[in-house]
Structure formats: structure tokens, C-alpha cells
Design an enzyme around this catalytic site. Sequence first.
Site, PDB file in Angstrom:
ATOM      1  N   ARG A 177     -12.636   2.295  -7.220  1.00 16.40           N
ATOM      2  CA  ARG A 177     -11.775   3.438  -7.593  1.00 16.40           C
ATOM      3  C   ARG A 177     -12.225   4.039  -8.920  1.00 16.40           C
ATOM      4  O   ARG A 177     -12.974   3.410  -9.666  1.00 16.40           O
ATOM      5  CB  ARG A 177     -10.322   2.957  -7.699  1.00 16.40           C
ATOM      6  CG  ARG A 177      -9.798   2.559  -6.347  1.00 16.40           C
ATOM      7  CD  ARG A 177      -8.319   2.330  -6.385  1.00 16.40           C
ATOM      8  NE  ARG A 177      -7.856   2.040  -5.028  1.00 16.40           N
ATOM      9  CZ  ARG A 177      -6.607   2.127  -4.618  1.00 16.40           C
ATOM     10  NH1 ARG A 177      -5.662   2.485  -5.473  1.00 16.40           N
ATOM     11  NH2 ARG A 177      -6.290   1.863  -3.380  1.00 16.40           N
ATOM     12  N   ARG A 182       0.083   7.670  -2.743  1.00 20.79           N
ATOM     13  CA  ARG A 182       0.699   8.755  -1.957  1.00 20.79           C
ATOM     14  C   ARG A 182       2.144   8.993  -2.363  1.00 20.79           C
ATOM     15  O   ARG A 182       2.620  10.130  -2.370  1.00 20.79           O
ATOM     16  CB  ARG A 182       0.594   8.431  -0.460  1.00 20.79           C
ATOM     17  CG  ARG A 182      -0.770   8.785   0.108  1.00 20.79           C
ATOM     18  CD  ARG A 182      -1.014   8.110   1.419  1.00 20.79           C
ATOM     19  NE  ARG A 182      -1.302   6.689   1.230  1.00 20.79           N
ATOM     20  CZ  ARG A 182      -1.255   5.785   2.202  1.00 20.79           C
ATOM     21  NH1 ARG A 182      -0.884   6.143   3.413  1.00 20.79           N
ATOM     22  NH2 ARG A 182      -1.569   4.530   1.950  1.00 20.79           N
ATOM     23  N   ARG A 187      -4.722  -1.908   9.093  1.00 17.68           N
ATOM     24  CA  ARG A 187      -5.931  -2.713   8.900  1.00 17.68           C
ATOM     25  C   ARG A 187      -5.634  -3.825   7.896  1.00 17.68           C
ATOM     26  O   ARG A 187      -4.623  -3.799   7.200  1.00 17.68           O
ATOM     27  CB  ARG A 187      -7.099  -1.838   8.429  1.00 17.68           C
ATOM     28  CG  ARG A 187      -6.812  -0.990   7.193  1.00 17.68           C
ATOM     29  CD  ARG A 187      -8.029  -0.134   6.798  1.00 17.68           C
ATOM     30  NE  ARG A 187      -7.718   0.768   5.703  1.00 17.68           N
ATOM     31  CZ  ARG A 187      -7.701   2.104   5.795  1.00 17.68           C
ATOM     32  NH1 ARG A 187      -7.971   2.695   6.945  1.00 17.68           N
ATOM     33  NH2 ARG A 187      -7.406   2.845   4.741  1.00 17.68           N
ATOM     34  N   ASP A 190       0.827  -1.207   0.000  1.00 12.93           N
ATOM     35  CA  ASP A 190       0.000   0.000   0.000  1.00 12.93           C
ATOM     36  C   ASP A 190       0.861   1.257   0.000  1.00 12.93           C
ATOM     37  O   ASP A 190       1.966   1.252   0.543  1.00 12.93           O
ATOM     38  CB  ASP A 190      -0.919  -0.023   1.238  1.00 12.93           C
ATOM     39  CG  ASP A 190      -2.064   0.972   1.116  1.00 12.93           C
ATOM     40  OD1 ASP A 190      -2.349   1.431  -0.015  1.00 12.93           O
ATOM     41  OD2 ASP A 190      -2.670   1.289   2.157  1.00 12.93           O
ATOM     42  N   GLY A 191       0.344   2.318  -0.602  1.00 13.51           N
ATOM     43  CA  GLY A 191       1.019   3.614  -0.561  1.00 13.51           C
ATOM     44  C   GLY A 191       1.531   4.096  -1.914  1.00 13.51           C
ATOM     45  O   GLY A 191       2.203   5.126  -1.978  1.00 13.51           O
ATOM     46  N   HIS A 224       2.004   3.212  -9.174  1.00 11.63           N
ATOM     47  CA  HIS A 224       1.763   1.778  -9.431  1.00 11.63           C
ATOM     48  C   HIS A 224       2.882   1.195 -10.307  1.00 11.63           C
ATOM     49  O   HIS A 224       3.292   0.046 -10.108  1.00 11.63           O
ATOM     50  CB  HIS A 224       0.409   1.576 -10.111  1.00 11.63           C
ATOM     51  CG  HIS A 224      -0.758   2.029  -9.265  1.00 11.63           C
ATOM     52  ND1 HIS A 224      -0.845   1.726  -7.929  1.00 11.63           N
ATOM     53  CD2 HIS A 224      -1.872   2.757  -9.567  1.00 11.63           C
ATOM     54  CE1 HIS A 224      -1.970   2.245  -7.437  1.00 11.63           C
ATOM     55  NE2 HIS A 224      -2.600   2.884  -8.405  1.00 11.63           N
ATOM     56  N   LEU A 277      10.515 -20.745  -5.326  1.00  8.63           N
ATOM     57  CA  LEU A 277       9.683 -19.757  -4.614  1.00  8.63           C
ATOM     58  C   LEU A 277       8.262 -19.858  -5.141  1.00  8.63           C
ATOM     59  O   LEU A 277       8.047 -19.949  -6.358  1.00  8.63           O
ATOM     60  CB  LEU A 277      10.232 -18.337  -4.854  1.00  8.63           C
ATOM     61  CG  LEU A 277       9.367 -17.174  -4.362  1.00  8.63           C
ATOM     62  CD1 LEU A 277       9.306 -17.137  -2.834  1.00  8.63           C
ATOM     63  CD2 LEU A 277       9.901 -15.840  -4.879  1.00  8.63           C
ATOM     64  N   ARG A 326       2.217  -4.782   6.161  1.00 10.03           N
ATOM     65  CA  ARG A 326       1.451  -3.778   5.416  1.00 10.03           C
ATOM     66  C   ARG A 326       2.264  -2.497   5.373  1.00 10.03           C
ATOM     67  O   ARG A 326       2.602  -1.926   6.412  1.00 10.03           O
ATOM     68  CB  ARG A 326       0.090  -3.493   6.040  1.00 10.03           C
ATOM     69  CG  ARG A 326      -0.668  -2.451   5.180  1.00 10.03           C
ATOM     70  CD  ARG A 326      -2.102  -2.234   5.585  1.00 10.03           C
ATOM     71  NE  ARG A 326      -2.755  -1.372   4.588  1.00 10.03           N
ATOM     72  CZ  ARG A 326      -4.027  -1.454   4.238  1.00 10.03           C
ATOM     73  NH1 ARG A 326      -4.796  -2.366   4.787  1.00 10.03           N
ATOM     74  NH2 ARG A 326      -4.534  -0.629   3.340  1.00 10.03           N
TER      75      ARG A 326
HETATM   76  C1  IPE Z   1      -5.487  -2.703   0.015  1.00  6.62           C
HETATM   77  O1  IPE Z   1      -5.101  -1.389  -0.215  1.00  6.62           O
HETATM   78  C2  IPE Z   1      -5.443  -3.476  -1.239  1.00  6.62           C
HETATM   79  C3  IPE Z   1      -4.162  -3.538  -1.926  1.00  6.62           C
HETATM   80  C4  IPE Z   1      -3.009  -3.112  -1.548  1.00  6.62           C
HETATM   81  C5  IPE Z   1      -4.243  -4.198  -3.179  1.00  6.62           C
HETATM   82  P1  IPE Z   1      -6.161  -0.220  -0.264  1.00  6.62           P
HETATM   83  O2  IPE Z   1      -5.382   1.029  -0.334  1.00  6.62           O
HETATM   84  O3  IPE Z   1      -7.156  -0.464  -1.325  1.00  6.62           O
HETATM   85  O4  IPE Z   1      -6.875  -0.368   1.157  1.00  6.62           O
HETATM   86  P2  IPE Z   1      -7.879   0.594   1.916  1.00  6.62           P
HETATM   87  O5  IPE Z   1      -9.056   0.804   1.037  1.00  6.62           O
HETATM   88  O6  IPE Z   1      -7.167   1.877   2.185  1.00  6.62           O
HETATM   89  O7  IPE Z   1      -8.216  -0.118   3.191  1.00  6.62           O
HETATM   90  C1  IPE Z   2      -1.791   0.204  -3.273  1.00  7.62           C
HETATM   91  O1  IPE Z   2      -1.505   1.551  -3.328  1.00  7.62           O
HETATM   92  C2  IPE Z   2      -1.987  -0.394  -4.641  1.00  7.62           C
HETATM   93  C3  IPE Z   2      -3.369  -0.779  -4.939  1.00  7.62           C
HETATM   94  C4  IPE Z   2      -4.370  -0.763  -4.117  1.00  7.62           C
HETATM   95  C5  IPE Z   2      -3.605  -1.226  -6.292  1.00  7.62           C
HETATM   96  P1  IPE Z   2      -2.647   2.619  -3.276  1.00  7.62           P
HETATM   97  O2  IPE Z   2      -3.082   2.929  -4.660  1.00  7.62           O
HETATM   98  O3  IPE Z   2      -3.738   2.183  -2.361  1.00  7.62           O
HETATM   99  O4  IPE Z   2      -1.891   3.852  -2.664  1.00  7.62           O
HETATM  100  P2  IPE Z   2      -2.445   4.912  -1.627  1.00  7.62           P
HETATM  101  O5  IPE Z   2      -2.964   4.152  -0.448  1.00  7.62           O
HETATM  102  O6  IPE Z   2      -3.523   5.671  -2.309  1.00  7.62           O
HETATM  103  O7  IPE Z   2      -1.256   5.757  -1.301  1.00  7.62           O
HETATM  104 MG    MG Z   3      -4.108   2.484  -0.387  1.00  3.58          MG
END
Ligand code: IPE
Ligand code: IPE
Ligand code: MG
Length: 253
Positions: A77, A30, A197, A26-27, A43, A137, A191
Amino acid sequence: MALFSSSTQQLPETAAVPHHVAVIMDGNGRWAKKRFLPRVAGHVKGVELVRKMVRACLERGIQYLTLFAFSSENWRRPQEEVSLLMQLFVKALEQEVEKLDRNGVRLRIIGDLSAFEPRLQGLIRQAEEKTALNTRLDLTIAANYGGRWDIMQAMNRMLAAQPEKRDSWSETDLEPHLAMSFAPEPDLFIRTGGEQRISNFLLWQLAYTELFFTPTLWPDFDKSEFDKAIASYQQRERRFGRTSEQLAGKPNA
Ligand code: IPE
Ligand code: IPE
Ligand code: MG
């Protein structure tokens, strides 16, 4: 019969190096925003990090790496972002599978794949077939995956397989039908991105997994960050319901 014992049925074997690592990457958004780039740039960078993570697992002798790439809720999204993510997924499969195969990586995709366009489904099938005999792996990508979906689809398959059992179902009846029945439960969950979460990831399988949350954004999660997570894991006392004294083997424990 499940291939691996369940943490709630039997004490699992544990080791200093986690056998199975599961990651919510995640992230990305941002990370891009901080650089005034479109979210998709995050991404793209994120895919690079997957490559690094695979290499890190090969180097460290970790057998199973499971990555959450797209949740069953990520369809919410903006349509443009969803379609760019799908394109990236296609591109990654077209470009990376050869190399994964050469490195002895077996690739599996878990989730409700029926929602993907036929071309993507075809690439997934090909990639899984091509790498099916690899053993160094086990890389699993969760795509259109949700923990609740997994439990429900497993339940439906369990009921269809043994309808006569009626009210005597047990955990061990369900487990072979779960999406990750081929792997032991994750030892370490990571995470990135600061949220604390589970976001509907492996709900069943994380029952006794050690959880590690880091504010580091996924595109910045390098090998040294990974080693910090492993070091934290190595500090944990995995009791599975027992007491510390029992683990230390003290008399009367
Ligand atoms: C969780 O990330 C799913 C993936 C990393 C693929 P999200 O960024 O979608 O999670 P929430 O919605 O903030 O909980
Ligand atoms: C996780 O990164 C990747 C996917 C859910 C596909 P995010 O796209 O959720 O990145 P943030 O949370 O918005 O920074
Ligand atoms: Mg996210």
C-alpha cells in the site's frame, strides 16, 4: 505434541457457540471513502470495532478471537497509509492493553514481527507478557501475517527440530510449529467488506472452518451483525468428510 487435535487427523469437538472465531476485518477504506474522509479515518473507526468485538466475545463465551489486522501483502500500500497503520497499532497497544488485562484477555500477536520497528516490537512483547496469565479470552492479532509465511516458517522449524526424520514428516510434526498451535482450528471465519477470498490468512488452519462472507464494511460490523454470522454458523452441518446419515446416527451409516 500439539495441544489440540487436527480436523484432518481426528473429529474435532463442536458446539453451538463457536469456540474460535477468525475475522478478516475488511472495508475500512471504503467506509471512509463513502463519507469523504481519508482512508485512515476508516482504520481509526476499525479499532473501535475491535473493542466491541472483544466485548461481544466475552459476553458470548467465545474463547478465541483471531483478527487479521495487516497482511504480509499490505506493505504494498502507499507508504503513507502503511505508516499511519503502524502508528495506529502502536497507539492501540499503548492505550488498550491495560483494559484488556483487566478484562482477563490474553493478547498474542502472530506474524513476522521482525519487520516492525524496535519500539513496536517492544510494545508487543510487553503486552504479551503482561497478559500471559489471562484465560477469559484469547485475542490474537495477525500482523505482517501471511498463511504461506506461516507454513514455511513452521516447516523450517520442524526440519531444524528433527532433521533425522527426513522423508517421514507428518501433519502432526508440522502443527506444533504453526503460529496458532496454541489454539484449536477456527470454527467460524468471517470476512466483512464483501470480498469472497482468504487473502493469505490462515491457510492451513481454515481447512474445515465454516466460512461467512458479508458485504457489511468492518466499521459497521456491530453485535447484531456478529450474531447473524453466529446464527448462520449454527445452521451448518459440519460433516468433516462424513455423510449426513452418519451424523444423525442412523443404522448402517
Ligand atoms: C486483507 O484485506 C487483510 C486485512 C484485512 C488485514 P485486504 O483488503 O488487504 O485484502 P485484499 O488485498 O483486498 O485481498
Ligand atoms: C482493512 O480495510 C484493513 C486493512 C487491510 C489494514 P481496507 O483498508 O482493506 O479497506 P478497503 O478494502 O480498502 O475498503
Ligand atoms: Mg480491503
